[in-house]
Design an enzyme around this catalytic site. Structure first.
Site, mmCIF file in Angstrom:
data_model
loop_
_atom_site.group_PDB
_atom_site.id
_atom_site.type_symbol
_atom_site.label_atom_id
_atom_site.label_comp_id
_atom_site.label_asym_id
_atom_site.label_seq_id
_atom_site.Cartn_x
_atom_site.Cartn_y
_atom_site.Cartn_z
ATOM 1 N N LYS A 49 -24.118 -68.327 16.491
ATOM 2 C CA LYS A 49 -22.913 -68.135 17.304
ATOM 3 C C LYS A 49 -23.140 -67.000 18.303
ATOM 4 C CE LYS A 49 -19.334 -69.468 13.930
ATOM 5 N NZ LYS A 49 -18.767 -70.595 14.693
ATOM 6 N N ARG A 95 -18.202 -78.562 6.711
ATOM 7 C CA ARG A 95 -18.093 -79.951 6.263
ATOM 8 C C ARG A 95 -19.212 -80.296 5.282
ATOM 9 N NH1 ARG A 95 -18.349 -81.869 12.379
ATOM 10 N NH2 ARG A 95 -17.495 -79.776 12.533
#
Ligand code: BES
Ligand code: ZN
Ligand code: ZN
Length: 464
Positions: A248, A322
């Site tokens: 990120k 996920r």
């Protein structure tokens, strides 16, 4: 110190006032009330200095609006905003509860929530001035239940706010152990070795880059042996999300210490339910990992054989939530869950388009989705249902594996559908709380910072 008593303890008093209806007050208060100019509008707060006319130094009069429009959410907003505005100016407070008995539950909750302050990690502790609060009420049970719920939500807020050098996967497991011990719950902590034996590869892969080894925590509360219904609540427990090899940007990365808000909410829910003991069967699952880049980290292009056998090609190591959740969902199915709800700070996409006002909700069951939305309305937490047309899943097709972990657009929906595809035919709801777990501005109920959302909805849903 929060308590409930039959009589006066302190030197300041707060009373309620409706716009269109006279509540009953003790004689000495009635005299003071003659001086009140409070119109009774919702949240209107008036401070009267009693000048020795009664036993209290100050009387706070709080408007609750009209009886027709009044409900528990309005009560919590009014009392929360009042407590927030006076909590740093007085030291003690009696609150006269002369409302309907069931509102005691909301009074108890909102006192805990509005008095809470995250203390951080500082040399000198800074506390709110208002340390002693007593509710003068005959509804002791309802108010005490409210304290349990509020206290559990504050536990969540604390966990969400603490940094990742404190809150590691091991720390999350320890918190779960404490809750299990205190509340007499069954607990199983599946460590890295056992995860390997079982083939929980998605959890293992996401955790590979970190020095803190991953865990899957399972808590069980079985309160209804006559029912085959089991609800599994699954919380994303990424203790720090650097993005991994798909790193990120640095700006704002410190906020990724709260990427375990789903896990915290599940723990807080179990903390409350272990004390409230509903007639329900509940399994709580928390896959917890730290997502880090390193020479050992998982990489874009890797294909993972997940717990249920489905293979996933990693496109972005930043779509890690996920992955850990899909193993937990498969495990919940194996344990016999008939309803599965996951709670996750899953996508920036969801927080961008719903902000902090609504959590995203994606579900394959109208009944489950509606019960979450309606329960949320009762406690003042909003959920907005996302579409789940199978066409969105086209994005996740790949030649290399059964599916990819990230697509090109509609991020929140695609992420939810990825998870739904692991739940298959079991009732499933996914709550994306990326935008709701923290609030920069706070609300009537709580100061800025971690909100504890959607813990109160989960508790209420599972109490029904
Ligand atoms: N933890 C983040 C989601 C997030 C973003 C939570 C901002 C709170 C605030 C999640 O793991 C993530 O990085 N999601 C990616 C998915 C993408 C790579 C498909 C995202 O939303 O950008
Ligand atoms: Zn991520
Ligand atoms: Zn994440």
């Amino acid at each position: 110190m929060l308590g409930v008593n039959d009589n006066k303890l302190y030197s300041n008093l707060l009373i309620f006032k409706f716009k269109n209806f006279s509540l009953e007050y003790p004689e000495e208060i009635r005299e003071i009330l003659a001086y009140s100019e409070n119109s009774g509008d919702l949240k209107e707060l008036e401070i009267l200095n009693t000048l020795g006319k009664c036993d209290y130094k100050k009387v706070f009069i709080l408007g609750l609006g009209t009886t027709e429009e009044f409900n528990s959410v309005k009560l919590m907003r009014a009392l929360g905003s009042a407590v927030k505005s006076i909590k740093n100016s007085i030291e003690d407070l009696d609150i006269l509860d002369n409302l309907r008995e069931d509102f005691g539950y909301n009074i108890g909750q909102v006192l805990e929530l509005s008095l809470y302050k995250f203390k951080g990690i500082k040399q000198k502790e800074i506390n709110v001035k208002l340390q002693k609060v007593n509710v003068i009420s005959s509804c002791k049970d309802e108010i005490s239940k409210g304290f349990i719920v509020g206290n559990s939500v504050n536990f969540v807020r604390n966990l969400v706010s603490l940094p990742s050098n404190y809150v590691t996967p091991k720390y999350i497991a320890q918190q779960a152990e404490n809750i299990a011990k205190e509340g007499n719950l069954d607990i199983k902590i599946i460590d890295k070795y056992m995860l390997e034996q079982m083939g929980m590869n998605a959890i293992l892969y996401v955790g590979k880059g970190s020095l803190h080894s991953p865990r899957l925590v399972a808590l069980q509360y079985f309160g209804d042996s006559s029912s085959k219904e089991i609800t599994a609540i699954i919380g994303k427990g990424v203790t720090f999300d650097s993005g991994g090899i798909t790193l990120k940007p640095g700006k704002g990365m410190e906020n990724m210490v709260s990427d375990m808000a789903g896990a915290a909410s599940v723990l807080g829910t179990m903390k409350a339910l272990s004390k409230l003991r509903p007639k329900k069967n509940i399994i709580a699952l928390i896959p917890t990992v730290e997502n880090m880049p390193s020479g050992n980290a998982y990489k874009p292009g890797d294909v993972i054989t997940t717990y249920c056998g489905k293979t996933v090609q990693v496109i972005s190591t930043d779509a890690e939530g996920r992955l850990i959740l899909c193993d937990a969902i498969a495990y919940a199915k194996e344990l016999g869950a008939t309803n599965i709800i996951d709670i996750a700070t899953l996508t920036g996409s969801c927080s961008q388009f719903l902000g902090g006002i609504n959590a995203g909700l994606l579900s394959n069951s109208d009944e489950l989705a509606n019960s979450i939305i309606n329960t949320g309305k009762e406690v003042g937490e909003n959920f907005w249902r996302l579409p789940n047309n199978p066409e969105y899943l086209e994005q996740l097709k790949t030649d290399s594996a059964d599916l990819k972990n990230s697509g090109t657009s509609c991020g929140a929906i695609v992420a939810g559908l990825f998870l739904e595809s692991f739940a298959e035919d079991v009732n499933f709801a996914h709550l994306d709380i990326a935008g709701c777990a923290g609030s920069a501005s706070g609300s009537d109920l709580y100061d800025a910072g971690a909100t504890g959302m959607p813990t109160r909805t989960l508790i209420e849903l599972l109490m029904k």
